[in-house]
Design a protein around this motif. Structure first.
Motif, PDB file in Angstrom:
ATOM      1  N   LEU A  58       0.856  -1.190   0.000  1.00 50.11           N
ATOM      2  CA  LEU A  58       0.000   0.000   0.000  1.00 50.11           C
ATOM      3  C   LEU A  58       0.887   1.233   0.000  1.00 50.11           C
ATOM      4  O   LEU A  58       1.913   1.270   0.685  1.00 50.11           O
ATOM      5  CB  LEU A  58      -0.885   0.022   1.243  1.00 50.11           C
ATOM      6  N   GLU A  59       0.479   2.228  -0.767  1.00 48.88           N
ATOM      7  CA  GLU A  59       1.219   3.486  -0.760  1.00 48.88           C
ATOM      8  C   GLU A  59       0.235   4.645  -0.827  1.00 48.88           C
ATOM      9  O   GLU A  59      -0.648   4.677  -1.677  1.00 48.88           O
ATOM     10  CB  GLU A  59       2.197   3.570  -1.913  1.00 48.88           C
ATOM     11  N   PHE A  60       0.399   5.573   0.106  1.00 49.62           N
ATOM     12  CA  PHE A  60      -0.340   6.828   0.094  1.00 49.62           C
ATOM     13  C   PHE A  60       0.603   7.913  -0.377  1.00 49.62           C
ATOM     14  O   PHE A  60       1.740   8.006   0.095  1.00 49.62           O
ATOM     15  CB  PHE A  60      -0.820   7.208   1.498  1.00 49.62           C
ATOM     16  N   ALA A  61       0.132   8.749  -1.282  1.00 42.01           N
ATOM     17  CA  ALA A  61       0.872   9.943  -1.701  1.00 42.01           C
ATOM     18  C   ALA A  61       0.016  11.136  -1.285  1.00 42.01           C
ATOM     19  O   ALA A  61      -1.132  11.269  -1.721  1.00 42.01           O
ATOM     20  CB  ALA A  61       1.102   9.942  -3.204  1.00 42.01           C
ATOM     21  N   MET A  62       0.550  11.973  -0.398  1.00 42.16           N
ATOM     22  CA  MET A  62      -0.183  13.131   0.087  1.00 42.16           C
ATOM     23  C   MET A  62       0.235  14.380  -0.671  1.00 42.16           C
ATOM     24  O   MET A  62       1.416  14.604  -0.920  1.00 42.16           O
ATOM     25  CB  MET A  62       0.077  13.351   1.585  1.00 42.16           C
ATOM     26  N   ALA A  63      -0.743  15.190  -1.015  1.00 44.66           N
ATOM     27  CA  ALA A  63      -0.466  16.467  -1.674  1.00 44.66           C
ATOM     28  C   ALA A  63       0.296  17.372  -0.706  1.00 44.66           C
ATOM     29  O   ALA A  63       0.185  17.220   0.515  1.00 44.66           O
ATOM     30  CB  ALA A  63      -1.773  17.120  -2.100  1.00 44.66           C
ATOM     31  N   LYS A 100      -2.031  16.565  20.285  1.00 43.93           N
ATOM     32  CA  LYS A 100      -0.734  15.943  20.000  1.00 43.93           C
ATOM     33  C   LYS A 100      -0.960  14.550  19.431  1.00 43.93           C
ATOM     34  O   LYS A 100      -1.626  13.721  20.041  1.00 43.93           O
ATOM     35  CB  LYS A 100       0.098  15.851  21.282  1.00 43.93           C
ATOM     36  N   THR A 101      -0.396  14.326  18.273  1.00 45.08           N
ATOM     37  CA  THR A 101      -0.567  13.049  17.587  1.00 45.08           C
ATOM     38  C   THR A 101       0.627  12.814  16.673  1.00 45.08           C
ATOM     39  O   THR A 101       1.584  13.572  16.683  1.00 45.08           O
ATOM     40  CB  THR A 101      -1.910  13.052  16.812  1.00 45.08           C
ATOM     41  N   ARG A 102       0.547  11.777  15.861  1.00 43.13           N
ATOM     42  CA  ARG A 102       1.582  11.489  14.878  1.00 43.13           C
ATOM     43  C   ARG A 102       0.915  11.436  13.506  1.00 43.13           C
ATOM     44  O   ARG A 102      -0.193  10.928  13.368  1.00 43.13           O
ATOM     45  CB  ARG A 102       2.293  10.193  15.198  1.00 43.13           C
ATOM     46  N   VAL A 103       1.637  11.960  12.513  1.00 43.38           N
ATOM     47  CA  VAL A 103       1.076  12.047  11.166  1.00 43.38           C
ATOM     48  C   VAL A 103       2.112  11.625  10.129  1.00 43.38           C
ATOM     49  O   VAL A 103       3.301  11.500  10.428  1.00 43.38           O
ATOM     50  CB  VAL A 103       0.582  13.483  10.847  1.00 43.38           C
ATOM     51  N   TYR A 104       1.627  11.441   8.922  1.00 48.63           N
ATOM     52  CA  TYR A 104       2.481  11.148   7.769  1.00 48.63           C
ATOM     53  C   TYR A 104       2.322  12.274   6.751  1.00 48.63           C
ATOM     54  O   TYR A 104       1.206  12.642   6.388  1.00 48.63           O
ATOM     55  CB  TYR A 104       2.097   9.820   7.118  1.00 48.63           C
ATOM     56  N   TYR A 105       3.456  12.809   6.323  1.00 50.02           N
ATOM     57  CA  TYR A 105       3.499  13.823   5.270  1.00 50.02           C
ATOM     58  C   TYR A 105       4.061  13.192   4.001  1.00 50.02           C
ATOM     59  O   TYR A 105       4.852  12.252   4.069  1.00 50.02           O
ATOM     60  CB  TYR A 105       4.423  14.980   5.665  1.00 50.02           C
ATOM     61  N   GLN A 106       3.720  13.724   2.868  1.00 49.50           N
ATOM     62  CA  GLN A 106       4.246  13.373   1.544  1.00 49.50           C
ATOM     63  C   GLN A 106       3.900  11.956   1.107  1.00 49.50           C
ATOM     64  O   GLN A 106       3.245  11.776   0.109  1.00 49.50           O
ATOM     65  CB  GLN A 106       5.756  13.597   1.470  1.00 49.50           C
ATOM     66  N   SER A 107       4.388  10.935   1.833  1.00 45.70           N
ATOM     67  CA  SER A 107       4.089   9.566   1.396  1.00 45.70           C
ATOM     68  C   SER A 107       4.177   8.590   2.562  1.00 45.70           C
ATOM     69  O   SER A 107       4.812   8.873   3.581  1.00 45.70           O
ATOM     70  CB  SER A 107       5.043   9.125   0.279  1.00 45.70           C
ATOM     71  N   LEU A 108       3.521   7.484   2.370  1.00 40.33           N
ATOM     72  CA  LEU A 108       3.572   6.384   3.331  1.00 40.33           C
ATOM     73  C   LEU A 108       3.496   5.097   2.531  1.00 40.33           C
ATOM     74  O   LEU A 108       2.587   4.928   1.708  1.00 40.33           O
ATOM     75  CB  LEU A 108       2.391   6.454   4.307  1.00 40.33           C
TER      76      LEU A 108
END
Length: 149
Positions: A58-63, A100-108
């Motif tokens: 699986l791959e997410f690409a974030m704008a 406060k949390t954790r996030v993914y930028y750009q891609s995962l």
């Protein structure tokens, strides 16, 4: 002397169309943020998948400027069994929606090992992401899985 300017202002305000507000007429009302200012969820968070012998990739690409929440991302088997896998740590982030949390930028990118896939097997992906000024509703995508050989 003061009566004439006041009379002119009153006359001008009365002459405005009934649906137009005084703030609009004066150009003082802030313009609302329209939904077109934000990308559709499918463009903000592009999900691609591929089933390989190693598992479901699986791959997410974030704008740019968009991010996915780690705690709102899950992959669940339906008529299938997964091996052990874990989400990457992500980046520490604090925002108005979840604190406060954790996030993914750009891609995962991640690979979920497949141990068994029965007929009509699927992987159900749930996720939620945001950008400044907008938090998208939770999303759900089902990915069909092919039987293992």
């Amino acid at each position: 002397m003061l009566r004439m300017p006041l009379l002119l202002l009153t006359t001008a305000l009365i002459a405005l169309p009934s649906q137009a507000g005084v703030l609009d007429w004066l150009g003082l009302r802030p313009k609302p943020v329209t939904s077109s200012a934000f990308l559709p969820v499918e463009q903000a968070f592009v999900l691609t998948s591929k089933q390989t012998p190693a598992g479901l990739q699986l791959e997410f690409a974030m704008a740019p400027g968009y991010y996915l929440y780690r705690h709102r991302l899950s992959v669940s088997p339906i008529n299938a069994r997964f091996g052990d896998w874990a989400l990457p740590d992500g980046t520490a982030h604090e925002d108005e929606y979840f604190g406060k949390t954790r996030v993914y930028y750009q891609s995962l990118a991640l690979t979920v090992p497949l141990q068994q896939v029965m007929p009509n097997g699927e992987a159900e992906i749930r996720y939620q992401g945001c950008t400044t000024g907008l938090c998208y509703p939770p999303q759900q995508v089902s990915i069909p899985l092919a039987p293992l050989r």
